[in-house]
Design a protein around this motif. Sequence first.
Motif, PDB file in Angstrom:
ATOM      1  N   TRP A  99       0.812  -1.220   0.000  1.00 12.72           N
ATOM      2  CA  TRP A  99       0.000   0.000   0.000  1.00 12.72           C
ATOM      3  C   TRP A  99       0.843   1.266   0.000  1.00 12.72           C
ATOM      4  N   THR A 100       2.046   1.218   0.556  1.00 14.67           N
ATOM      5  CA  THR A 100       2.855   2.437   0.657  1.00 14.67           C
ATOM      6  C   THR A 100       3.101   3.081  -0.706  1.00 14.67           C
ATOM      7  N   ASP A 101       3.146   2.292  -1.761  1.00 13.75           N
ATOM      8  CA  ASP A 101       3.346   2.863  -3.097  1.00 13.75           C
ATOM      9  C   ASP A 101       2.101   3.579  -3.615  1.00 13.75           C
ATOM     10  N   GLU A 102       0.954   3.332  -2.997  1.00 12.10           N
ATOM     11  CA  GLU A 102      -0.298   3.950  -3.440  1.00 12.10           C
ATOM     12  C   GLU A 102      -0.783   5.030  -2.480  1.00 12.10           C
ATOM     13  N   ALA A 103       0.010   5.351  -1.445  1.00 12.46           N
ATOM     14  CA  ALA A 103      -0.464   6.216  -0.366  1.00 12.46           C
ATOM     15  C   ALA A 103      -0.700   7.654  -0.811  1.00 12.46           C
ATOM     16  N   ASP A 104       0.116   8.170  -1.699  1.00 16.59           N
ATOM     17  CA  ASP A 104       0.040   9.578  -2.075  1.00 16.59           C
ATOM     18  C   ASP A 104      -1.088   9.800  -3.075  1.00 16.59           C
ATOM     19  N   ALA A 105      -2.024  10.687  -2.724  1.00 13.65           N
ATOM     20  CA  ALA A 105      -3.147  10.983  -3.621  1.00 13.65           C
ATOM     21  C   ALA A 105      -2.680  11.661  -4.898  1.00 13.65           C
ATOM     22  N   GLU A 106      -1.540  12.381  -4.838  1.00 13.83           N
ATOM     23  CA  GLU A 106      -1.006  13.028  -6.028  1.00 13.83           C
ATOM     24  C   GLU A 106      -0.193  12.072  -6.884  1.00 13.83           C
ATOM     25  N   GLY A 107       0.224  10.948  -6.321  1.00 13.71           N
ATOM     26  CA  GLY A 107       0.961   9.949  -7.077  1.00 13.71           C
ATOM     27  C   GLY A 107       2.396  10.311  -7.389  1.00 13.71           C
ATOM     28  N   VAL A 108       3.012  11.200  -6.601  1.00  9.87           N
ATOM     29  CA  VAL A 108       4.382  11.617  -6.893  1.00  9.87           C
ATOM     30  C   VAL A 108       5.407  10.942  -5.985  1.00  9.87           C
ATOM     31  N   THR A 109       4.957  10.262  -4.924  1.00 12.18           N
ATOM     32  CA  THR A 109       5.893   9.604  -4.019  1.00 12.18           C
ATOM     33  C   THR A 109       5.155   8.502  -3.268  1.00 12.18           C
ATOM     34  N   ASP A 110       5.853   7.814  -2.350  1.00 18.12           N
ATOM     35  CA  ASP A 110       5.205   6.794  -1.538  1.00 18.12           C
ATOM     36  C   ASP A 110       4.967   7.333  -0.134  1.00 18.12           C
ATOM     37  N   PHE A 111       4.569   6.460   0.794  1.00 21.26           N
ATOM     38  CA  PHE A 111       4.245   6.924   2.141  1.00 21.26           C
ATOM     39  C   PHE A 111       5.460   7.514   2.841  1.00 21.26           C
ATOM     40  N   TYR A 112       6.624   6.908   2.622  1.00 23.89           N
ATOM     41  CA  TYR A 112       7.826   7.414   3.288  1.00 23.89           C
ATOM     42  C   TYR A 112       8.303   8.718   2.643  1.00 23.89           C
ATOM     43  N   GLY A 113       7.989   8.909   1.392  1.00 26.52           N
ATOM     44  CA  GLY A 113       8.224  10.208   0.781  1.00 26.52           C
ATOM     45  C   GLY A 113       7.313  11.280   1.365  1.00 26.52           C
ATOM     46  N   LEU A 114       6.067  10.888   1.699  1.00 28.88           N
ATOM     47  CA  LEU A 114       5.164  11.821   2.368  1.00 28.88           C
ATOM     48  C   LEU A 114       5.684  12.185   3.756  1.00 28.88           C
ATOM     49  N   SER A 134     -10.731   8.476   1.816  1.00 32.33           N
ATOM     50  CA  SER A 134     -11.212   7.108   1.609  1.00 32.33           C
ATOM     51  C   SER A 134     -11.634   6.960   0.144  1.00 32.33           C
ATOM     52  N   ARG A 135     -11.206   5.874  -0.482  1.00 34.82           N
ATOM     53  CA  ARG A 135     -11.487   5.662  -1.897  1.00 34.82           C
ATOM     54  C   ARG A 135     -12.530   4.570  -2.101  1.00 34.82           C
ATOM     55  N   ARG A 136     -12.995   4.469  -3.335  1.00 32.95           N
ATOM     56  CA  ARG A 136     -14.001   3.470  -3.684  1.00 32.95           C
ATOM     57  C   ARG A 136     -13.334   2.159  -4.086  1.00 32.95           C
ATOM     58  N   PRO A 137     -14.063   1.044  -3.957  1.00 34.06           N
ATOM     59  CA  PRO A 137     -13.469  -0.250  -4.343  1.00 34.06           C
ATOM     60  C   PRO A 137     -13.055  -0.298  -5.814  1.00 34.06           C
ATOM     61  N   GLU A 138     -13.806   0.398  -6.670  1.00 36.17           N
ATOM     62  CA  GLU A 138     -13.482   0.362  -8.102  1.00 36.17           C
ATOM     63  C   GLU A 138     -12.201   1.129  -8.438  1.00 36.17           C
ATOM     64  N   ASP A 139     -11.639   1.852  -7.480  1.00 38.65           N
ATOM     65  CA  ASP A 139     -10.369   2.534  -7.739  1.00 38.65           C
ATOM     66  C   ASP A 139      -9.197   1.561  -7.836  1.00 38.65           C
ATOM     67  N   GLY A 140      -9.396   0.328  -7.378  1.00 42.84           N
ATOM     68  CA  GLY A 140      -8.380  -0.701  -7.553  1.00 42.84           C
ATOM     69  C   GLY A 140      -7.168  -0.584  -6.653  1.00 42.84           C
ATOM     70  N   LEU A 141      -7.300   0.050  -5.499  1.00 43.72           N
ATOM     71  CA  LEU A 141      -6.185   0.188  -4.578  1.00 43.72           C
ATOM     72  C   LEU A 141      -6.065  -1.042  -3.679  1.00 43.72           C
ATOM     73  N   THR A 142      -4.871  -1.289  -3.200  1.00 48.69           N
ATOM     74  CA  THR A 142      -4.661  -2.408  -2.278  1.00 48.69           C
ATOM     75  C   THR A 142      -5.530  -2.249  -1.049  1.00 48.69           C
ATOM     76  N   VAL A 143      -5.545  -1.055  -0.484  1.00 49.94           N
ATOM     77  CA  VAL A 143      -6.455  -0.648   0.595  1.00 49.94           C
ATOM     78  C   VAL A 143      -7.066   0.680   0.160  1.00 49.94           C
ATOM     79  N   PRO A 144      -8.395   0.830   0.225  1.00 48.64           N
ATOM     80  CA  PRO A 144      -9.045   2.048  -0.310  1.00 48.64           C
ATOM     81  C   PRO A 144      -8.775   3.277   0.557  1.00 48.64           C
ATOM     82  N   LEU A 145      -7.536   3.743   0.547  1.00 54.37           N
ATOM     83  CA  LEU A 145      -7.129   4.864   1.383  1.00 54.37           C
ATOM     84  C   LEU A 145      -5.958   5.578   0.717  1.00 54.37           C
ATOM     85  N   GLN A 146      -6.014   6.922   0.705  1.00 50.95           N
ATOM     86  CA  GLN A 146      -4.910   7.736   0.227  1.00 50.95           C
ATOM     87  C   GLN A 146      -4.800   8.991   1.075  1.00 50.95           C
ATOM     88  N   LEU A 147      -3.640   9.654   0.975  1.00 48.15           N
ATOM     89  CA  LEU A 147      -3.365  10.845   1.772  1.00 48.15           C
ATOM     90  C   LEU A 147      -3.093  12.018   0.847  1.00 48.15           C
TER      91      LEU A 147
END
Length: 490
Positions: A99-114, A134-147
């Motif tokens: 999930w850490t690779d999907e954490a950033d809502a802007e998609g420019v870094t991972d959780f540790y980059g945040l 909180s994201r929708r299931p159809e967004d295809g994220l590992t866990v429906p959550l972004q920052l």
Amino acid sequence: MAFDYVRQLLTAVTGGFDAAQGHRRLRGFRASRAHVNTLIAGAGATITARARWLARNNGYAANAVESFASNVVGDGIKPSSRIEDAALKEEVQSLWLAWTDEADAEGVTDFYGLQRRAAREVYLTGEVFLRIRSRRPEDGLTVPLQLQMLPSEMLPLDLNRELPGAGSIRQGIEFDGIGRRVAYHFLRRHPGDMTEPGLAGETVRVPAEDVIHVLDPSEAGQLRGVSRFTPAIVKLFTLDLYDDAELERKKTAAMFAMFITSPAPETPLEPAEEDLEVEPGQVVRLDPGEDVSTPATPDSGSTYEPFQYRTLLQISAALGIPYGYLTNDTAKGNFSNTRISLVDFRRRISAWQHGVLVYQMCRAVWTRWMDLSVLSGALDIPDYDQNRRAYLACDWLPTKWDWVDPMKDASAEILQIEAGLKSRTQALSERGYDAEQVDREIAAERDREQALGLDFRRPGSPAQGPSETGSEDQNEETETDDKRSPEEKA
């Protein structure tokens, strides 16, 4: 008479403190009695703008920000779940890593980059906001959550008003009647971003449970953050001007400028038709009575470097960054002095890691992530509701700092482990690793090496254990001892 008596009494009391007097030395020292929230409301926006300007244009300021962020976060402050079930713990850790690779809502870094960006923003502007999306299931994220990271300018400092009932909004933060944070009123558009049309000045109310407000307050009751650059802005800016003046002085001195003077020019008000240009080896003939002189530009002198060094020491103290980290100057100070300053700096960083970034950001993200992982079905934990506190238990492991002489530090650590002064689990945690995961990796490597007939362990090391040869020799000595007579044994 009573008033005069009280005044005389107060004067007698304050007279015991020289710092409270108004004599010659402190005549111009008029400290404000306003609360920090009032000071930030009046000066916060200007301080933030100046701090950002310095970070963009001043090399020392930029280096200080990057040094702080890299020391606080490093490769990342990583979680180590305390779930007792080894299989479930490994599943949780693997899901988190994905999930850490999907954490950033802007998609420019991972959780540790945040984490690094958050540390940078808090140091630069005093605070930063993370909106939990909180994201929708159809967004295809590992866990429906972004920052979504929001800078401090997105929460207006001048938004203050009373609300119906007992609530109020103070500096953009909504409170209920007993002082709990209920919501944040963010601007829809950054006030300084002219590339986004429309939405200027409009605000949106975001519930407090969906906002992570990261700040390091310096005073009790402080609502908003203030830049770490505040005590250093004046000296940084004026030192920059001084260095520019010295650079221009050197630039002028490096130019070969000449002035031709004539005692009685025929047309003194008219400029010369052509400028006199001098080339190497050229012989210049002047008119009768003309003379050539060159300007004398003063040198910087021997006081330039000591003055700059002392000023940079004051700036480094104000910024909380060691002199070497601020300037990249490794010539000043010996090894012992440098290490002493680094020990103190890293103790401060460790306190900031656990007291600010871990407590305010990491724990909040981990809690929401675990909840959504179970609710979305990414994790199957049937008794999660009944034992939620136990499943949320987690240790956050910062990256280990490296020293100049790692061999001595490693040897000292091995001696501490062998003497029972610390455990391998503690030593691995201090290095930013999970002990159980490391043990599994070591066991898997040894199985693979044994299957291939390899052994990379150092002979005689504790990891190798007692050798088979040593055991056989000990058995032979025992058998020989048993065959001796009682007189020979004695």
